[in-house]
Design an enzyme around this catalytic site. Structure first.
Site, PDB file in Angstrom:
ATOM      1  CB  SER A 193      -0.954  -0.037   1.203  1.00 25.39           C
ATOM      2  OG  SER A 193      -1.897   1.002   1.133  1.00 25.39           O
ATOM      3  CG  ASP A 224      -5.907  -2.898  -4.438  1.00 29.27           C
ATOM      4  OD1 ASP A 224      -6.598  -2.084  -3.802  1.00 29.27           O
ATOM      5  OD2 ASP A 224      -4.709  -3.110  -4.194  1.00 29.27           O
TER       6      ASP A 224
END
Length: 664
Positions: free
Chosen positions: A446, A498
Site C-alpha cells: 500500500s 483493488d
C-alpha cells in the site's frame, strides 16, 4: 439530483431522499398512534384519578397531533417517490410539505415537555398502565426530536449559501472580470476553509505542527477542487455506484473482456519469469506484512496472538540505538519476529517512529534469499492517511534519467525520510559490512509499496542490482517516463479489483463523470435503485437492467451530454471558465496522469466454492500493464482485495500451486 433548497440555502439532501426515512417514521408513527388510541379508548371513563384531567387532554391532543404528522408524512413520502434523480419536476411541491412537517415539531416539542412534567408529578395517582404508556410516549417523542436534530446537522451544508453563485448565469455575465474573479476567489476560499476545518476535526487526536497545517491546506484544496463542479448529494453517489457496479457486472459477463485484449500475450519465457517473480513475491510479502507489527499479527491470529505476544513481551529486545519509536511492550518487534521467522540477530535497524511524511520501516538480513531487505509499513495511522492524501505532484530529479517526471508529493517525502535514514545514518553501510555479498531488496504494501518504489528509484544509482517488490501500491504514483524506467527493477503485485491500485486524480475524475452520467440518465426513482442495489449486493442474482435515456440513441449522440447530465454539473460563469482556462495555459496540470511502478503482476480470482463452509479460492496471475488500471472498478471486493492478508494468501496459493506442478 441538485441539493434541496430550504430556508434560502442548499442542503446535502435531495428531494427524493425522504422515501425510506419517511416510510420508517411513518411506520413508527402509525404503531404509536394505534397504541395511544387503544390506550385512550380502553381508559376513556377512568380519568377521575388525581391528574386525570390533564392526562385526558394530553392523550386526546396527542392523538390529533400524531394523526396530523401521519398525514404530513404520507404526503412527504408520496411526493418524494415521484420523478427520477435528474427530473425533480414532479417533486416541486415537496418544500411546502416539508415546511408543514417541520412546523409540527413545535407542538410535538411542547407536548413532550407537558408529558415529561406530568410524569414527574408525584401527586399523579392514575393507573400504572396509563402512566407507563405516557412515559413511553415521552421517551419516543424525545428520541425522534433528538434524531431529527442530528439529521439536520448531518445534512447541513456550510457552503449552502455559496452554491447559488454558480447558478445565475445571466447575472454573472454582467459582472466585470475583476468582480467575477473576486467572487470566485471568495467562494474557493470559503470551500477550502470548510474542508480544512473538517480535516482538522477528524485529526483532532494527533499533535499538529507546521507539516500538518501545510498538509491540511493541500488536502482541503484537493477535496474542494474535486467536489466543486457537481451538485450531487451523498445518496446520488451511492445510487451511481450501485448502477456502475451492475453495469460493470453485465459487461464482465460478455464473452470477451477488454482487459484481456490489453494484456501481453503469454510466452514460455514470460511464463517462466512470472513463476520466478511470483515465488519471490510470496516470500517478500511476509516482510511487507510484518512491517505492520502487532495489528496485522492480531488481525490474522485473533484467538492466539495476544497470548503469544504476552509471553514474549518480557524477553530481550534490541538496544535503544537499534530501535526507534514506541514499542514499550515489545509487541511490534515480537510480531515481526513471528511473522518473518527471523532471529533477533538478523535485524539491522527497526523504526516505529511515525509522523506525517515519516513512516515506520525495518532493515533485516534474509539468509534464505541472501538479501538485505528494507520493509516499509503501509497505512496504519492518521499521519499515514495525511501522507496518502497529499496528492500534489512534484518533480523527481535523477542524474541518470534523461527525462525526469512527476511523482506523488506525500509519498516522495516519506521516501526521502527513509533515504536519509538509510544513507546518512549509515544503516545500509552497516548491513553490507555484515553481508557484503547480499543484494538489496526493498518491499512494502500500500503506502509502503509506493514509498518503496520511489526509494528504489533514489537508490538505483548507488545499488544497480537492487530489486523492489511493491504490493498494492497507489495508482497515482509515477509519471509515464518514470514508470517505464522502473520496469527494469520494480515488480508491482495487484490483486483483483483493488481500489488503491486504481486511485489517482484522473481516475477519480473519470469515476465522477461516470457517476453523473449514469445517474442522470437512469429513468428509475432513486429509492428503487437503492433497494434493488442492496438486494443485489447482499443476495446476488442477475444485474438489473435499468432503462435509461441512453437506450436507442446512436453512437454519435452518446458523445454529447444530455440535459439531465448537465443539470447535475454546477453552471459556472463565463468569467470563471476564462479564469480557469487562463490559469491552465501558463502552468502544468496540477494532477497529471500518474501510473503504477514497474512491471505489473495482476492476480485475479479464477473461481470460488459456493459452499458457505468452504473458503477455497483459485487464483491466476498474468503480466499486465498500466492501462488495465486506468479506471476504478466498483465491487464489494475493491477494499478486501487490497488487504495484506488477502494479497499474501493469493501469492501463497499461486506459489504452492506452482510448487506442486513442479513436483509432478
Amino acid at each position: 439530483m441538485p441539493g434541496l433548497v430550504l430556508f434560502g440555502r442548499r442542503w446535502a439532501i435531495g428531494s427524493d431522499d425522504f422515501v425510506l426515512p419517511g416510510a420508517f417514521e411513518l411506520f413508527v408513527r402509525l404503531v404509536w398512534w394505534i397504541g395511544i388510541f387503544v390506550l385512550y379508548t380502553v381508559h376513556k371513563g377512568q380519568f377521575n384519578c388525581p391528574g386525570g384531567g390533564l392526562l385526558h387532554s394530553y392523550l386526546l391532543g396527542l392523538i390529533i397531533l400524531l394523526a396530523s404528522i401521519i398525514c404530513a408524512l404520507c404526503a412527504l413520502v408520496y411526493v418524494s417517490m415521484q420523478g427520477t434523480i435528474s427530473n425533480p419536476g414532479p417533486r416541486k411541491s415537496l418544500p411546502k410539505i416539508l415546511y408543514t412537517r417541520l412546523l409540527l415539531y413545535f407542538p410535538e416539542f411542547i407536548w413532550a415537555v407537558v408529558g415529561a412534567v406530568w410524569v414527574s408529578d408525584n401527586s399523579v395517582q392514575c393507573e400504572k398502565t396509563v402512566i407507563n404508556g405516557v412515559i413511553g410516549t415521552v421517551i419516543a417523542s424525545w428520541i425522534i426530536i433528538i434524531f431529527t436534530v442530528i439529521g439536520v446537522v448531518i445534512v447541513f451544508d456550510p457552503l449552502g449559501g455559496k452554491k447559488t453563485f454558480y447558478l445565475p448565469d445571466g447575472v454573472s455575465r454582467n459582472l466585470e472580470s475583476s468582480q467575477s474573479g473576486q467572487l470566485l476567489y471568495n467562494v474557493k476560499s470559503s470551500a477550502t476553509r470548510v474542508w480544512e476545518k473538517r480535516i482538522r476535526l477528524l485529526c483532532c487526536c494527533i499533535v499538529q505542527d507546521d507539516d500538518h497545517r501545510v498538509a491540511f491546506t493541500s488536502i482541503a484544496e484537493l477535496f474542494r477542487s474535486y467536489f466543486s463542479d457537481t451538485d450531487l448529494v451523498p445518496s446520488d453517489i451511492a445510487a451511481g455506484l450501485i448502477l456502475l457496479h451492475q453495469e460493470q457486472d453485465k459487461m464482465e459477463n460478455c464473452p470477451k473482456e477488454p482487459e484481456e485484449v490489453l494484456c501481453h500475450s503469454p510466452s514460455s519465457l514470460m511464463t517462466d519469469d512470472l513463476d520466478v517473480e511470483l515465488e519471490n513475491a510470496a516470500h517478500y510479502m511476509l516482510f511487507a506484512a510484518a512491517a505492520y507489527g502487532w495489528p496485522y499479527y492480531v488481525y490474522t491470529n485473533p484467538y492466539t496472538a495476544l497470548c503469544k505476544l504476552n509471553g514474549d513481551c518480557c524477553r530481550n529486545r534490541p538496544t535503544d540505538s537499534e530501535i526507534t519509536g514506541g514499542d514499550r511492550h515489545n509487541f511490534h518487534f515480537g510480531s515481526i519476529l513471528k511473522i518473518t521467522g527471523l532471529q533477533y540477530r538478523d535485524f539491522i535497524h527497526i523504526s516505529f517512529h511515525n509522523k506525517i511524511y515519516e513512516i515506520p520501516f525495518f532493515v533485516a538480513l534474509d539468509h534464505k534469499k541472501e538479501a538485505i531487505v528494507v520493509a516499509v509499513r503501509g497505512t496504519l495511522s492518521f499521519e499515514d492517511i495525511l501522507t496518502d492524501l497529499s496528492a500534489d505532484c512534484e518533480d523527481l530529479t535523477l542524474e541518470e534519467v534523461l527525462e525526469n517526471g512527476f511523482v506523488h508529493k506525500g509519498i516522495t517525502q516519506a521516501a526521502n525520510y527513509i533515504y536519509r535514514k538509510l544513507i546518512n545514518d549509515g544503516i545500509l553501510n552497516q548491513a553490507f559490512t555484515i553481508a557484503p555479498e547480499y543484494k538489496l531488496v526493498i518491499v512494502g504494501h500500500s503506502l509502503g509499496g509506493g514509498t518503496a518504489s520511489i526509494l528504489a528509484i533514489m537508490l538505483r544509482n548507488s545499488f544497480p542490482m537492487l530489486r523492489c517488490y511493491a504490493f498494492s501500491p497507489p495508482g497515482g504514483l509515477l509519471s509515464k517516463s518514470l514508470a517505464d524506467y522502473t520496469k527494469h527493477f520494480i515488480v508491482s503485485v495487484i490483486v483483483g479489483k483493488d481500489l488503491v491500485a486504481r486511485l489517482s486524480m484522473p481516475n477519480m475524475e473519470d469515476l465522477k463523470r461516470r457517476i453523473v452520467r449514469i445517474v442522470a440518465n437512469c429513468n428509475r426513482p432513486k429509492y428503487q435503485i437503492l433497494l434493488r442495489g442492496c438486494w443485489y449486493e447482499v443476495f446476488g442474482g442477475d444485474p438489473d437492467d435499468f432503462p435509461t435515456e441512453l437506450d436507442g440513441r446512436n453512437q454519435d449522440a452518446l458523445t454529447q451530454p444530455l440535459l439531465a447530465e448537465e443539470s447535475l454539473m454546477v453552471h459556472r460563469s463565463p468569467s470563471y471558465n476564462a479564469l480557469e482556462e487562463e490559469s491552465h495555459l501558463n502552468s502544468p496540470p496540477q494532477y497529471p496522469h500518474l501510473y503504477l511502478p514497474g512491471k505489473i503482476i495482476h492476480v485475479v480470482e479464477e473461481c470460488s466454492s459456493r459452499r458457505l463452509c468452504s473458503s477455497d479460492i483459485k487464483y491466476t496471475a498474468r503480466w499486465s500493464n498500466e492501462t488495465v488500471f486506468s479506471s476504478i472498478l466498483i465491487s464489494p471486493k475493491m477494499i478486501t482485495d487490497h488487504m495484506p492478508d488477502v494479497v499474501l494468501k493469493a501469492l501463497n496459493s499461486l506459489s504452492q500451486e506452482h510448487g506442486s506442478c513442479l513436483s509432478c
